[in-house]
Design a protein around this motif. Sequence first.
Motif, PDB file in Angstrom:
ATOM      1  N   LEU A 162       6.255   7.138  -1.663  1.00  0.00           N
ATOM      2  CA  LEU A 162       5.025   6.764  -0.959  1.00  0.00           C
ATOM      3  C   LEU A 162       5.130   5.410  -0.276  1.00  0.00           C
ATOM      4  CD1 LEU A 162       2.329   8.024  -3.475  1.00  0.00           C
ATOM      5  CD2 LEU A 162       2.764   8.902  -1.187  1.00  0.00           C
ATOM      6  N   THR A 163       6.246   4.725  -0.442  1.00  0.00           N
ATOM      7  CA  THR A 163       6.395   3.424   0.196  1.00  0.00           C
ATOM      8  C   THR A 163       7.661   3.306   1.039  1.00  0.00           C
ATOM      9  OG1 THR A 163       7.516   2.537  -1.755  1.00  0.00           O
ATOM     10  CG2 THR A 163       5.124   2.225  -1.635  1.00  0.00           C
ATOM     11  N   LEU A 164       8.417   4.373   1.175  1.00  0.00           N
ATOM     12  CA  LEU A 164       9.689   4.275   1.886  1.00  0.00           C
ATOM     13  C   LEU A 164       9.972   5.508   2.727  1.00  0.00           C
ATOM     14  CD1 LEU A 164      12.488   2.982   2.431  1.00  0.00           C
ATOM     15  CD2 LEU A 164      13.286   4.115   0.332  1.00  0.00           C
ATOM     16  N   SER A 165      10.293   5.260   3.989  1.00  0.00           N
ATOM     17  CA  SER A 165      10.809   6.302   4.872  1.00  0.00           C
ATOM     18  C   SER A 165      12.072   5.763   5.519  1.00  0.00           C
ATOM     19  CB  SER A 165       9.785   6.677   5.940  1.00  0.00           C
ATOM     20  OG  SER A 165      10.317   7.640   6.856  1.00  0.00           O
ATOM     21  N   THR A 166      13.065   6.611   5.705  1.00  0.00           N
ATOM     22  CA  THR A 166      14.290   6.178   6.371  1.00  0.00           C
ATOM     23  C   THR A 166      14.582   7.052   7.578  1.00  0.00           C
ATOM     24  OG1 THR A 166      15.693   7.579   4.965  1.00  0.00           O
ATOM     25  CG2 THR A 166      15.299   5.320   4.223  1.00  0.00           C
ATOM     26  N   LEU A 167      15.119   6.408   8.601  1.00  0.00           N
ATOM     27  CA  LEU A 167      15.568   7.098   9.804  1.00  0.00           C
ATOM     28  C   LEU A 167      17.067   6.861   9.917  1.00  0.00           C
ATOM     29  CD1 LEU A 167      15.196   8.445  12.648  1.00  0.00           C
ATOM     30  CD2 LEU A 167      14.772   6.147  13.513  1.00  0.00           C
ATOM     31  N   ALA A 173       8.873  11.207  15.593  1.00  0.00           N
ATOM     32  CA  ALA A 173       8.598  12.144  14.512  1.00  0.00           C
ATOM     33  C   ALA A 173       7.562  11.567  13.567  1.00  0.00           C
ATOM     34  CB  ALA A 173       9.881  12.458  13.743  1.00  0.00           C
ATOM     35  N   THR A 174       6.922  12.462  12.850  1.00  0.00           N
ATOM     36  CA  THR A 174       5.964  12.108  11.808  1.00  0.00           C
ATOM     37  C   THR A 174       6.595  12.453  10.474  1.00  0.00           C
ATOM     38  OG1 THR A 174       4.127  12.599  13.298  1.00  0.00           O
ATOM     39  CG2 THR A 174       3.641  12.499  10.932  1.00  0.00           C
ATOM     40  N   SER A 175       6.586  11.482   9.598  1.00  0.00           N
ATOM     41  CA  SER A 175       7.239  11.625   8.300  1.00  0.00           C
ATOM     42  C   SER A 175       6.193  11.696   7.199  1.00  0.00           C
ATOM     43  CB  SER A 175       8.153  10.400   8.073  1.00  0.00           C
ATOM     44  OG  SER A 175       8.616  10.341   6.757  1.00  0.00           O
ATOM     45  N   ASN A 176       6.277  12.709   6.381  1.00  0.00           N
ATOM     46  CA  ASN A 176       5.326  12.865   5.288  1.00  0.00           C
ATOM     47  C   ASN A 176       6.063  12.919   3.955  1.00  0.00           C
ATOM     48  OD1 ASN A 176       2.406  13.450   6.321  1.00  0.00           O
ATOM     49  ND2 ASN A 176       3.819  14.432   7.733  1.00  0.00           N
ATOM     50  N   GLU A 177       5.531  12.197   3.005  1.00  0.00           N
ATOM     51  CA  GLU A 177       6.146  12.124   1.688  1.00  0.00           C
ATOM     52  C   GLU A 177       6.213  13.502   1.055  1.00  0.00           C
ATOM     53  OE1 GLU A 177       4.407  12.337  -1.490  1.00  0.00           O
ATOM     54  OE2 GLU A 177       6.190  11.861  -2.653  1.00  0.00           O
ATOM     55  N   GLY A 178       7.408  13.861   0.649  1.00  0.00           N
ATOM     56  CA  GLY A 178       7.599  15.115  -0.063  1.00  0.00           C
ATOM     57  C   GLY A 178       7.725  16.346   0.805  1.00  0.00           C
ATOM     58  N   PHE A 194       0.848  -1.180   0.000  1.00  0.00           N
ATOM     59  CA  PHE A 194       0.000   0.000   0.000  1.00  0.00           C
ATOM     60  C   PHE A 194       0.885   1.230   0.000  1.00  0.00           C
ATOM     61  CE2 PHE A 194       0.456   1.511   4.408  1.00  0.00           C
ATOM     62  CZ  PHE A 194       0.986   0.390   5.028  1.00  0.00           C
ATOM     63  N   GLN A 195       0.288   2.351  -0.324  1.00  0.00           N
ATOM     64  CA  GLN A 195       1.019   3.609  -0.340  1.00  0.00           C
ATOM     65  C   GLN A 195       0.739   4.387   0.938  1.00  0.00           C
ATOM     66  OE1 GLN A 195      -0.302   5.357  -4.094  1.00  0.00           O
ATOM     67  NE2 GLN A 195       1.564   4.645  -5.086  1.00  0.00           N
ATOM     68  N   ALA A 196       1.776   4.939   1.483  1.00  0.00           N
ATOM     69  CA  ALA A 196       1.683   5.626   2.772  1.00  0.00           C
ATOM     70  C   ALA A 196       2.187   7.057   2.644  1.00  0.00           C
ATOM     71  CB  ALA A 196       2.487   4.884   3.831  1.00  0.00           C
ATOM     72  N   THR A 197       1.279   7.999   2.736  1.00  0.00           N
ATOM     73  CA  THR A 197       1.712   9.392   2.719  1.00  0.00           C
ATOM     74  C   THR A 197       2.308   9.787   4.059  1.00  0.00           C
ATOM     75  OG1 THR A 197      -0.547  10.015   3.270  1.00  0.00           O
ATOM     76  CG2 THR A 197       0.094  10.192   0.968  1.00  0.00           C
ATOM     77  N   ASP A 217      -2.147   4.044   5.629  1.00  0.00           N
ATOM     78  CA  ASP A 217      -2.593   3.836   4.257  1.00  0.00           C
ATOM     79  C   ASP A 217      -3.241   5.116   3.724  1.00  0.00           C
ATOM     80  OD1 ASP A 217      -3.866   3.024   1.880  1.00  0.00           O
ATOM     81  OD2 ASP A 217      -4.270   1.021   2.666  1.00  0.00           O
ATOM     82  N   ARG A 218      -2.745   5.613   2.626  1.00  0.00           N
ATOM     83  CA  ARG A 218      -3.258   6.886   2.104  1.00  0.00           C
ATOM     84  C   ARG A 218      -4.720   6.811   1.681  1.00  0.00           C
ATOM     85  NH1 ARG A 218      -1.021   8.262  -3.888  1.00  0.00           N
ATOM     86  NH2 ARG A 218      -1.993  10.189  -3.268  1.00  0.00           N
ATOM     87  N   ARG A 219      -5.197   5.587   1.435  1.00  0.00           N
ATOM     88  CA  ARG A 219      -6.570   5.449   0.952  1.00  0.00           C
ATOM     89  C   ARG A 219      -7.569   5.559   2.079  1.00  0.00           C
ATOM     90  NH1 ARG A 219      -5.933  -0.288  -1.603  1.00  0.00           N
ATOM     91  NH2 ARG A 219      -4.877  -0.440   0.406  1.00  0.00           N
ATOM     92  N   GLY A 220      -7.125   5.284   3.302  1.00  0.00           N
ATOM     93  CA  GLY A 220      -8.071   5.222   4.407  1.00  0.00           C
ATOM     94  C   GLY A 220      -7.896   6.364   5.381  1.00  0.00           C
ATOM     95  N   GLY A 221      -9.010   6.901   5.852  1.00  0.00           N
ATOM     96  CA  GLY A 221      -8.911   7.932   6.868  1.00  0.00           C
ATOM     97  C   GLY A 221      -9.004   7.365   8.256  1.00  0.00           C
ATOM     98  N   SER A 222      -9.284   6.065   8.362  1.00  0.00           N
ATOM     99  CA  SER A 222      -9.469   5.459   9.677  1.00  0.00           C
ATOM    100  C   SER A 222      -8.136   5.247  10.372  1.00  0.00           C
ATOM    101  CB  SER A 222     -10.176   4.108   9.526  1.00  0.00           C
ATOM    102  OG  SER A 222     -10.111   3.387  10.737  1.00  0.00           O
ATOM    103  N   TRP A 223      -8.175   5.407  11.677  1.00  0.00           N
ATOM    104  CA  TRP A 223      -6.988   5.140  12.483  1.00  0.00           C
ATOM    105  C   TRP A 223      -6.543   3.693  12.320  1.00  0.00           C
ATOM    106  CZ3 TRP A 223      -4.398   8.754  15.189  1.00  0.00           C
ATOM    107  CH2 TRP A 223      -5.038   9.985  15.385  1.00  0.00           C
ATOM    108  N   GLU A 224      -7.490   2.809  12.039  1.00  0.00           N
ATOM    109  CA  GLU A 224      -7.130   1.405  11.951  1.00  0.00           C
ATOM    110  C   GLU A 224      -6.240   1.117  10.760  1.00  0.00           C
ATOM    111  OE1 GLU A 224     -11.567   0.125  13.294  1.00  0.00           O
ATOM    112  OE2 GLU A 224     -10.259  -1.491  12.642  1.00  0.00           O
ATOM    113  N   THR A 225      -6.126   2.053   9.872  1.00  0.00           N
ATOM    114  CA  THR A 225      -5.294   1.817   8.717  1.00  0.00           C
ATOM    115  C   THR A 225      -3.854   2.221   8.962  1.00  0.00           C
ATOM    116  OG1 THR A 225      -6.035   3.946   7.823  1.00  0.00           O
ATOM    117  CG2 THR A 225      -7.157   1.967   7.057  1.00  0.00           C
ATOM    118  N   GLN A 226      -3.443   2.257  10.232  1.00  0.00           N
ATOM    119  CA  GLN A 226      -2.043   2.486  10.565  1.00  0.00           C
ATOM    120  C   GLN A 226      -1.432   1.146  10.926  1.00  0.00           C
ATOM    121  OE1 GLN A 226       0.587   4.909  13.889  1.00  0.00           O
ATOM    122  NE2 GLN A 226      -1.419   5.656  13.411  1.00  0.00           N
ATOM    123  N   TYR A 227      -0.370   0.760  10.239  1.00  0.00           N
ATOM    124  CA  TYR A 227       0.234  -0.552  10.401  1.00  0.00           C
ATOM    125  C   TYR A 227       1.668  -0.410  10.901  1.00  0.00           C
ATOM    126  CZ  TYR A 227      -3.741  -1.557   7.402  1.00  0.00           C
ATOM    127  OH  TYR A 227      -5.011  -1.623   6.885  1.00  0.00           O
TER     128      TYR A 227
END
Lengths: 118, 111
Positions: A74-79, A48-53, A28-31, A98-108
């Motif tokens: 949209l699929t990679l973050s590095t620390l 921290a919170t990481s946002n694409e771009g 999935f894609q993660a913003t 998951d960028r498609r879902g607004g629900s909290w449950e879509t955090q993996y």
Amino acid sequence: GAVVSQHPSRVICKSGTSVKIECRSLDFQATTMFWYRQFPKQSLMLMATSNEGSKATYEQGVEKDKFLINHASLTLSTLTVTSAHPEDSSFYICSARDRRGGSWETQYFGPGTRLLVL
Amino acid sequence: GQNIDQPTEMTATEGAIVQINCTYQTSGFNGLFWYQQHAGEAPTFLSYNVLDGLEEKGRFSSFLSRSKGYSYLLLKELQMKDSASYLCAVGVSGGYNKLIFGAGTRLAVHP
């Protein structure tokens, strides 16, 4: 189900070196991705919170020059833990929303990376 | 500021019921989460409450009272594999919605 991977799963390094940890959303894609740190027998502390771009948003008390975050796609973050010291030894966990879902449950959550600095 | 309190440790017997409490004081409250975490592993999602009341999901139930800043996780028919840490987390809305975790409750299930 959605899968988040982290690499490496564990790393041992010498004091003063830098260590890069990757967090990938595999199907999935993660913003938005989040980086946490967990010391033994303690809870997860959001770093921290990481946002694409865009630049990462750091929590109070977290040194942004020491913990470099790059959300390159949209699929990679590095620390990157720069100039690591023994007190940086910890369990680092990422999570991805998951960028498609607004629900909290879509955090993996990823499986975590155990860092030991000698 | 954010403050989340839960007991540090609990013990229970296999087959029994245990209730893990969590109290919180936060701004921008946007739901209460419970996660299970086994030692050395990442947390796994158990439940999410945004409205007052009880949510039941198999052997696990979670309750929320927003006016009291209180939640509990109820585990029924305990099994040995339920021995783990249980993390209470508050969803906080803002520029980027985020989770703030409590210190966790280590549950030990005995035969």
